[in-house]
Design a protein around this motif. Structure first.
Motif, PDB file in Angstrom:
ATOM      1  N   GLY A   1      45.330  48.573  51.936  1.00 37.53           N
ATOM      2  CA  GLY A   1      45.616  47.603  52.978  1.00 37.53           C
ATOM      3  C   GLY A   1      45.979  46.227  52.441  1.00 37.53           C
ATOM      4  O   GLY A   1      46.094  45.267  53.197  1.00 37.53           O
ATOM      5  N   LEU A   2      46.150  46.117  51.126  1.00 39.53           N
ATOM      6  CA  LEU A   2      46.537  44.849  50.506  1.00 39.53           C
ATOM      7  C   LEU A   2      48.048  44.667  50.588  1.00 39.53           C
ATOM      8  O   LEU A   2      48.788  45.643  50.557  1.00 39.53           O
ATOM      9  N   PRO A   3      48.490  43.421  50.638  1.00 39.91           N
ATOM     10  CA  PRO A   3      49.938  43.205  50.530  1.00 39.91           C
ATOM     11  C   PRO A   3      50.419  43.688  49.157  1.00 39.91           C
ATOM     12  O   PRO A   3      49.723  43.525  48.160  1.00 39.91           O
ATOM     13  N   MET A   4      51.582  44.277  49.116  1.00 37.79           N
ATOM     14  CA  MET A   4      52.102  44.790  47.846  1.00 37.79           C
ATOM     15  C   MET A   4      52.332  43.663  46.836  1.00 37.79           C
ATOM     16  O   MET A   4      52.337  43.900  45.627  1.00 37.79           O
ATOM     17  N   SER A   5      52.503  42.460  47.328  1.00 37.95           N
ATOM     18  CA  SER A   5      52.670  41.335  46.404  1.00 37.95           C
ATOM     19  C   SER A   5      51.425  41.138  45.541  1.00 37.95           C
ATOM     20  O   SER A   5      51.530  40.686  44.399  1.00 37.95           O
ATOM     21  N   VAL A   6      50.247  41.500  46.044  1.00 35.80           N
ATOM     22  CA  VAL A   6      49.024  41.425  45.240  1.00 35.80           C
ATOM     23  C   VAL A   6      49.106  42.419  44.088  1.00 35.80           C
ATOM     24  O   VAL A   6      48.741  42.105  42.954  1.00 35.80           O
ATOM     25  N   ALA A   7      49.588  43.601  44.361  1.00 35.84           N
ATOM     26  CA  ALA A   7      49.728  44.610  43.314  1.00 35.84           C
ATOM     27  C   ALA A   7      50.750  44.176  42.265  1.00 35.84           C
ATOM     28  O   ALA A   7      50.537  44.330  41.072  1.00 35.84           O
ATOM     29  N   TYR A   8      51.866  43.613  42.721  1.00 39.38           N
ATOM     30  CA  TYR A   8      52.931  43.220  41.808  1.00 39.38           C
ATOM     31  C   TYR A   8      52.694  41.868  41.149  1.00 39.38           C
ATOM     32  O   TYR A   8      53.420  41.499  40.227  1.00 39.38           O
ATOM     33  N   ALA A   9      51.702  41.128  41.594  1.00 37.73           N
ATOM     34  CA  ALA A   9      51.413  39.818  41.005  1.00 37.73           C
ATOM     35  C   ALA A   9      50.967  39.928  39.548  1.00 37.73           C
ATOM     36  O   ALA A   9      51.033  38.947  38.809  1.00 37.73           O
ATOM     37  N   CYS A  10      50.562  41.119  39.133  1.00 37.49           N
ATOM     38  CA  CYS A  10      50.171  41.291  37.737  1.00 37.49           C
ATOM     39  C   CYS A  10      51.345  41.016  36.788  1.00 37.49           C
ATOM     40  O   CYS A  10      51.140  40.598  35.650  1.00 37.49           O
ATOM     41  N   LEU A  11      52.573  41.225  37.257  1.00 36.42           N
ATOM     42  CA  LEU A  11      53.748  40.998  36.403  1.00 36.42           C
ATOM     43  C   LEU A  11      53.917  39.522  36.043  1.00 36.42           C
ATOM     44  O   LEU A  11      53.955  39.184  34.848  1.00 36.42           O
ATOM     45  N   PRO A  12      54.014  38.608  37.021  1.00 41.76           N
ATOM     46  CA  PRO A  12      54.147  37.206  36.617  1.00 41.76           C
ATOM     47  C   PRO A  12      52.880  36.636  35.977  1.00 41.76           C
ATOM     48  O   PRO A  12      52.969  35.844  35.042  1.00 41.76           O
ATOM     49  N   ILE A  13      51.716  37.062  36.457  1.00 44.30           N
ATOM     50  CA  ILE A  13      50.467  36.560  35.870  1.00 44.30           C
ATOM     51  C   ILE A  13      50.368  36.975  34.405  1.00 44.30           C
ATOM     52  O   ILE A  13      50.107  36.150  33.523  1.00 44.30           O
ATOM     53  N   GLY A  14      50.590  38.251  34.141  1.00 40.41           N
ATOM     54  CA  GLY A  14      50.522  38.743  32.766  1.00 40.41           C
ATOM     55  C   GLY A  14      51.562  38.109  31.870  1.00 40.41           C
ATOM     56  O   GLY A  14      51.275  37.753  30.720  1.00 40.41           O
ATOM     57  N   SER A  15      52.772  37.934  32.382  1.00 43.44           N
ATOM     58  CA  SER A  15      53.827  37.364  31.530  1.00 43.44           C
ATOM     59  C   SER A  15      53.565  35.889  31.234  1.00 43.44           C
ATOM     60  O   SER A  15      53.781  35.446  30.102  1.00 43.44           O
ATOM     61  N   VAL A  16      53.070  35.132  32.203  1.00 47.36           N
ATOM     62  CA  VAL A  16      52.739  33.725  31.943  1.00 47.36           C
ATOM     63  C   VAL A  16      51.621  33.630  30.905  1.00 47.36           C
ATOM     64  O   VAL A  16      51.687  32.807  29.976  1.00 47.36           O
ATOM     65  N   LEU A  17      50.613  34.472  31.030  1.00 48.77           N
ATOM     66  CA  LEU A  17      49.526  34.464  30.041  1.00 48.77           C
ATOM     67  C   LEU A  17      50.029  34.859  28.655  1.00 48.77           C
ATOM     68  O   LEU A  17      49.629  34.269  27.647  1.00 48.77           O
ATOM     69  N   MET A  18      50.927  35.840  28.592  1.00 46.40           N
ATOM     70  CA  MET A  18      51.496  36.220  27.295  1.00 46.40           C
ATOM     71  C   MET A  18      52.336  35.094  26.706  1.00 46.40           C
ATOM     72  O   MET A  18      52.326  34.873  25.492  1.00 46.40           O
ATOM     73  N   ILE A  19      53.048  34.357  27.553  1.00 45.37           N
ATOM     74  CA  ILE A  19      53.820  33.214  27.065  1.00 45.37           C
ATOM     75  C   ILE A  19      52.879  32.152  26.498  1.00 45.37           C
ATOM     76  O   ILE A  19      53.122  31.600  25.417  1.00 45.37           O
ATOM     77  N   LEU A  20      51.791  31.863  27.216  1.00 41.32           N
ATOM     78  CA  LEU A  20      50.824  30.882  26.720  1.00 41.32           C
ATOM     79  C   LEU A  20      50.238  31.299  25.374  1.00 41.32           C
ATOM     80  O   LEU A  20      50.096  30.476  24.462  1.00 41.32           O
ATOM     81  N   MET A  21      49.907  32.562  25.240  1.00 44.96           N
ATOM     82  CA  MET A  21      49.361  33.058  23.978  1.00 44.96           C
ATOM     83  C   MET A  21      50.428  33.040  22.880  1.00 44.96           C
ATOM     84  O   MET A  21      50.128  32.768  21.715  1.00 44.96           O
TER      85      MET A  21
END
Length: 173
Positions: A129-149
């Motif tokens: 019942g979650l918006p699909m954007s919550v599921a797909y948010a792992c893509l930008p979150i993960g990529s921003v964290l990888m950029i920071l690292m």
């Protein structure tokens, strides 16, 4: 440069610890949910619609957040045969350039993830019942964290490059 690296590394240490906790919790919850689903299906001959979907989303977040931790620790699978043949300062340059290329890819990956979140925000997941954007948010979150690292990796390599230059000249850094 070294002072900047020390400050940035301390910030990344905090983020790293938070990520490790989040990934650990996600993995534990994922195992519990999958175990629950298996027991429900094979012992009680019943199933539910949310457990498999939740486990899948937790796996995606675990992978992408874990990838950020791996970037920082040089833990990704890589072919470093050519890089290891270079002199020490050449290795610093090569690692920095390769990491910059990776940052470029992660920028596109982040942009794609943001677009995906924006276009799927109105869609609702059938099981959780979650918006699909919550599921797909792992893509930008993960990529921003990888950029920071990755920025920390480049800073480390530049400091190493600088220190090797001082040692070569006989100057103590």
């Amino acid at each position: 440069m070294k002072a900047l690296l020390n400050v940035y590394s301390k910030i990344m240490d905090v983020i790293d610890k938070i990520l490790r906790v989040i990934v650990g919790i996600a993995m534990v919850v994922m195992v519990i949910v999958i175990f629950y689903q298996v027991i429900l299906r094979y012992v009680f001959n019943a199933s539910n619609i949310w457990s498999e979907e939740l486990a899948r989303y937790l796996m995606c977040y675990s992978v992408l957040l874990g990838a950020a931790i791996a970037v920082r620790k040089y833990s990704h699978l890589q072919v470093d045969f050519v890089i290891n043949m270079l002199p020490a300062r050449g290795r610093c340059i090569a690692v920095s350039l390769c990491t910059l290329v990776g940052i470029g890819f992660l920028g596109f990956f982040c942009q794609y993830g943001i677009t995906l979140c924006a276009t799927t925000g109105h869609s609702i997941s059938a099981g959780t019942g979650l918006p699909m954007s919550v599921a797909y948010a792992c893509l930008p979150i993960g990529s921003v964290l990888m950029i920071l690292m990755s920025v920390e990796v480049i800073l480390r390599e530049l400091v190493k490059f600088q220190e090797l230059g001082h040692k070569k000249k006989g100057v103590q850094a």
